[in-house]
Scaffold this motif. Structure first.
Motif: not given
Length: 344
Positions: A192-203
Motif C-alpha cells: 500500500k505504501e511503496i510506489p508501483h511502476r506497473g500493474s501487478f497482483s502479488y500473492v
C-alpha cells in the motif's frame, strides 16, 4: 532446448553480496546479453540516481548497498547499474503466470520470455539487515517468487502495462517483500505504501495459512483473500487489459481441479504437467512457463523445476538457515523453445 540455473549461496553483508554477484556476472553471459538488449531497443524510462537512492533508503537501504557492491565489482557508472539491475522505473513486457495456494503451500508457474531469465537460484542470509531469503533471481537483484526465513512466501502476476508510474517494478517489489516483511499483514502494508511502476497482483502467504492477492497499479491498491490468481484484477477491474480470455481460462481450470483438499503434489502436477493446459509453451509471446515453484511456509521447504513434466528439486531452507549449505550446484531442465536463457 536444455537449460540450467546456477544455485548460489551467500552469507554476509549486502555490499559484499553485491560485490560477489558482480564477480559472478563477470564470468557469465547475463551482463553481456543485458547490454546487448539495450542496443536493439532504447529504454522508455529515465532513472534519476538521487531519486532512486531516496526510494531505496526509505524502503530497503540494504539493497542500495548491494547495488554499490555491484558497481564496485563491475566498475560501471551508477546510471548503468540502475538501468540493468536497479529495477526502478523500468517497463515490463506482457507476461503470464498462474498461482494456487493450499492450506500449507503455494504453487506458482512463472511465464515469460526465456531471454529475460537470469538462470540463477539464490540463497542469501544478510548479516547487516533484513531477512534471509531463497528464490529465483530476476535482473540479478530482484526476485520473481520466493520465501524468507519467517516463512512468508510471495509470487506476482502481470496484469497490464498501460499508464505506468514512477516507482519500483515487480522484481524489486518482490525482493523488498521478502527482505522486509514477516507476515502477510506486513506485506499488504508495504504494498500500500511503496510506489508501483506497473500493474501487478502479488500473492502472499505465511505460516498462518492465510493467502491474499494484492492488486496494485500506479494509482491504487486492492486486497482480497483468495487462493487463485492468474492475470486479471477482480477488484480493480477498470484497470484490466482488454483480452482476458486466456487468464480466465487458466483460472477456471485451476478452480475446477484445485479442490479444497488438493495436496501439494497434485497442485504441482496440475501446474507443471504440459498436458493439463495451464503450463504454457508461448515463449515467443512472452508467456511461456519457465519454472514451476512450490513453497511450504511452515516447513521452510521449497520445490523447484525448470520446464514442464519434471520432478522437482527439494530445498530444505530451514536446514540452510542453520548453516548447512545446499549440495545442489545446478538445476537443469528443458524448454520447448529455441530462445536461450540470459545465462546461455
Amino acid at each position: 532446448m536444455k537449460v540450467y540455473s546456477d544455485v548460489t549461496q551467500f552469507r554476509g553483508s549486502h555490499f559484499d553480496f553485491g560485490y560477489a554477484q558482480g564477480r559472478y556476472l563477470r564470468e557469465s553471459n547475463v551482463l553481456i546479453n543485458r547490454q546487448k538488449g539495450w542496443k536493439t531497443r532504447k529504454p522508455r524510462f529515465y532513472t534519476n540516481v538521487q531519486e532512486a537512492k531516496q526510494a531505496y533508503m526509505r524502503f530497503t537501504p540494504g539493497i542500495w548497498d548491494e547495488l554499490l557492491g555491484l558497481q564496485e565489482a563491475l566498475e560501471l557508472p551508477m546510471e548503468e547499474i540502475l538501468r540493468n539491475f536497479g529495477n526502478y522505473r523500468v517497463n515490463a513486457k506482457p507476461g503470464g503466470c498462474s498461482i494456487l495456494t493450499g492450506t500449507d503451500f503455494m504453487v506458482r508457474n512463472y511465464d515469460y520470455n526465456p531471454i529475460t531469465y537470469d538462470g540463477r537460484y539464490s540463497f542469501f542470509q544478510p548479516t547487516d539487515q533484513g531477512y534471509a531469503m531463497m528464490g529465483p533471481a530476476s535482473r540479478v537483484t530482484g526476485r520473481m517468487d520466493g520465501m524468507n526465513e519467517k516463512g512468508l512466501s510471495m509470487g506476482y502476476n502481470f496484469m497490464q502495462r498501460r499508464r505506468p508510474g514512477d516507482g519500483f517494478i515487480c522484481y524489486m517489489i518482490g525482493r523488498i517483500i521478502l527482505e522486509t516483511c514477516a507476515t502477510v499483514d506486513d506485506a499488504i502494508q508495504l504494498l500500500k505504501e511503496i510506489p508501483h511502476r506497473g500493474s501487478f497482483s502479488y500473492v502472499v502467504m505465511d505460516p498462518s495459512g492465510e493467502s491474499y492477492v494484492v492488486e496494485t497499479t500506479a494509482r491504487s491498491v486492492g486486497v482480497r483473500e483468495s487462493n487463485i490468481c492468474t492475470n486479471h484484477f477482480e477488484i480493480l477491474t477498470h484497470e484490466n487489459r482488454y483480452n482476458l480470455d486466456d487468464s480466465l481460462r487458466r483460472k477456471n481450470l485451476i478452480e475446477k481441479n484445485g479442490k479444497p483438499d488438493i495436496t501439494a503434489g497434485e497442485a504441482f502436477c496440475l501446474m507443471n504437467d504440459t498436458k493439463r493446459d495451464i503450463f504454457s509453451k508461448l515463449y515467443g509471446s512472452w508467456a511461456g512457463t519457465i519454472h514451476t515453484a512450490a513453497y511450504f511456509p511452515k516447513e521452510l521447504k521449497a520445490w523447484f523445476s525448470l520446464g514442464g513434466d519434471q520432478d522437482p528439486i527439494v530445498f530444505d531452507f530451514g536446514d540452510w538457515l542453520k548453516g548447512n549449505d545446499i549440495e545442489v550446484e545446478k538445476i537443469t531442465g528443458e524448454l520447448d523453445s529455441e530462445i536461450e536463457l540470459a545465462n546461455m
